[in-house]
Design a protein around this motif. Structure first.
Motif, short mmCIF file in Angstrom:
data_model
loop_
_atom_site.label_atom_id
_atom_site.label_comp_id
_atom_site.label_asym_id
_atom_site.label_seq_id
_atom_site.Cartn_x
_atom_site.Cartn_y
_atom_site.Cartn_z
N LEU A 1 0.82 -1.21 0.00
CA LEU A 1 0.00 0.00 0.00
C LEU A 1 0.85 1.26 0.00
O LEU A 1 0.47 2.29 -0.57
CB LEU A 1 -0.93 0.00 1.22
N HIS B 1 1.56 2.78 -3.49
CA HIS B 1 0.43 3.16 -4.35
C HIS B 1 0.68 4.51 -5.02
O HIS B 1 1.12 5.46 -4.38
CB HIS B 1 -0.85 3.23 -3.50
N LEU C 1 -9.06 -4.19 0.15
CA LEU C 1 -9.34 -2.78 0.38
C LEU C 1 -10.80 -2.56 0.72
O LEU C 1 -11.14 -1.85 1.68
CB LEU C 1 -8.94 -1.99 -0.87
N GLU D 1 -9.57 7.11 0.12
CA GLU D 1 -8.74 7.79 -0.89
C GLU D 1 -8.12 6.78 -1.85
O GLU D 1 -8.07 7.01 -3.06
CB GLU D 1 -7.62 8.58 -0.21
N THR D 2 -7.62 5.68 -1.30
CA THR D 2 -6.99 4.67 -2.14
C THR D 2 -7.97 4.11 -3.14
O THR D 2 -7.66 3.97 -4.33
CB THR D 2 -6.41 3.54 -1.27
N THR E 1 -8.85 6.85 -5.79
CA THR E 1 -7.80 7.10 -6.79
C THR E 1 -7.79 6.02 -7.86
O THR E 1 -7.37 6.26 -9.00
CB THR E 1 -6.41 7.18 -6.15
N TYR F 1 -8.08 14.90 -0.92
CA TYR F 1 -7.04 13.88 -0.83
C TYR F 1 -5.97 14.38 0.13
O TYR F 1 -5.24 15.31 -0.18
CB TYR F 1 -6.44 13.61 -2.21
N TRP G 1 -2.78 10.96 -0.47
CA TRP G 1 -2.20 10.70 -1.79
C TRP G 1 -2.07 11.95 -2.64
O TRP G 1 -1.76 11.85 -3.83
CB TRP G 1 -3.03 9.65 -2.53
#
Length: 365
Positions: free
Chosen positions: A180, A183, A202, A234-235, A238, A285, A288
């Motif tokens: 992670l 990323h 996730l 957020e992950t 994105t 965000y 990230w």
């Protein structure tokens, strides 16, 4: 102690313990379970048997119990204290590897990412993570995922960061990672972007933290065995709203299938299910944003199309450009002076010829 591979019940228990999914459909966790065999287990091709971390753990449940111990002691025990807790028969290398495997499968983070990685094998701007001996797990993970004070909001034209578009226009390749912390990491020299592709893990962790405490801070979330809701969301965003917006872009669907077939991405990355929430208008965000900014920089200033152009760009920096300009000015002055000298010489020759004309040849008459 060698163990046979897990049956369906064992796989379900692994997903329950590590992904917090109480009713798992293990067909959706195939990529995660394959990673489990690679990281937590060592499969022997000759016997098709599995050795848990080279006999560091005596059984699968013992491994899961140690992951739970990491969670329970995440803010109270340092890495060194955890290493000291292994049996005395373990070599120092075995202790590190056993702890590394548990951290990878429990939190999808490689706590020894520096190991075996040469300086030339990583992006220049990336410092591989390493869990310090005097850090607790929570301190290490907070350092790995800093909550930056500034934020990049989605209305700053992140639509240009679609994977297929960047691959076509800027020759960028997208690679799968199960770390992670890597990323959205861009490697300028290799022109690659890593995408965290363990989508089932996730989404399961997102559902879990929402069922427990969506507003949990970092320390509480890690103790629960996961990450803050903001980081997980957020992950996912994105991926599903920036790099591969499947629901709104047909070409992204096609490119996702290509990533699955050619680059071994988790097939679940192409599944638009009930857990793909709409992007809130005020979403920010915080984790990230810095890597999104790097990708935006590729769009704003595209990388050179080939190595020849890259070489010229490297050798036309501001300092080199100034040197070339000064050299050009000097050469222009030199050639101007030489031209002036030639002109003067021609004038002198002409005057001499006028004052002293050449004698006429005698006439034949």
């Amino acid at each position: 102690m060698a163990l046979k591979p897990m049956d369906k019940s064992g796989k379900e228990n692994a997903v329950k313990r590590l992904c917090h999914d109480d009713s798992p459909d293990i067909t959706r966790y195939r990529t995660f379970l394959r990673l489990y065999q690679i990281k937590a287990c060592l499969e022997t091709p000759q016997t098709r048997y599995i050795t848990i971390a080279n006999s560091w753990y005596q059984s699968h449940p013992e491994f899961w119990d140690f992951v739970q111990k990491l969670r329970d002691d995440s803010d109270t025990r340092t890495k060194q204290e955890l290493l000291d807790g292994f049996p005395a028969t373990f070599t120092p290398k075995d202790r590190y590897r056993a702890l590394r495997a548990a951290t990878q499968m429990g939190f999808m983070v490689d706590c020894e990412a520096q190991e075996g990685l040469a300086l030339g094998d990583r992006p220049a701007s990336y410092l591989p993570l390493r869990w310090g001996e005097i850090e607790s797990l929570t301190e290490f993970l907070q350092r790995a995922f800093p909550d930056t004070s500034s934020s990049l909001q989605p209305n700053i034209k992140l639509g240009k960061l679609k994977a297929w578009k960047m691959a076509k226009r800027y020759n960028v390749r997208f690679l799968a990672t199960s770390d992670l912390a890597q990323h959205l990491l861009y490697d300028e020299s290799a022109r690659t972007v890593k995408i965290f592709h363990q989508t089932s893990w996730l989404k399961a962790h997102l559902r879990y933290i929402e069922s427990k405490n969506q507003n949990a801070g970092f320390e509480e979330a890690v103790k629960l065995g996961t990450f803050p809701h903001q980081l997980l969301l957020e992950t996912l965003f994105t991926i599903s709203h920036v790099v591969l917006p499947l629901f709104t872009d047909e070409k992204s669907n096609d490119y996702a299938l290509k990533l699955i077939q050619e680059y071994e991405f988790d097939p679940e990355i192409a599944v638009w299910d009930d857990y793909n929430p709409n992007l809130p208008a005020d979403f920010e965000y915080k984790y990230w944003n810095h890597r999104l900014a790097v990708l935006k920089g590729i769009v704003a200033k595209p990388p050179p199309a080939n190595k020849l152009i890259a070489w010229f760009e490297r050798h036309t920096s501001e300092r080199n450009a100034l040197t070339v300009a000064v050299l050009g000015l000097f050469l222009a002055a030199l050639f101007g002076f030489l031209g002036f000298a030639v002109g003067v010489a021609q004038l002198v020759v002409s005057i001499i010829a006028w004052k002293h004309p050449a004698p006429q040849p005698p006439s034949n008459n």
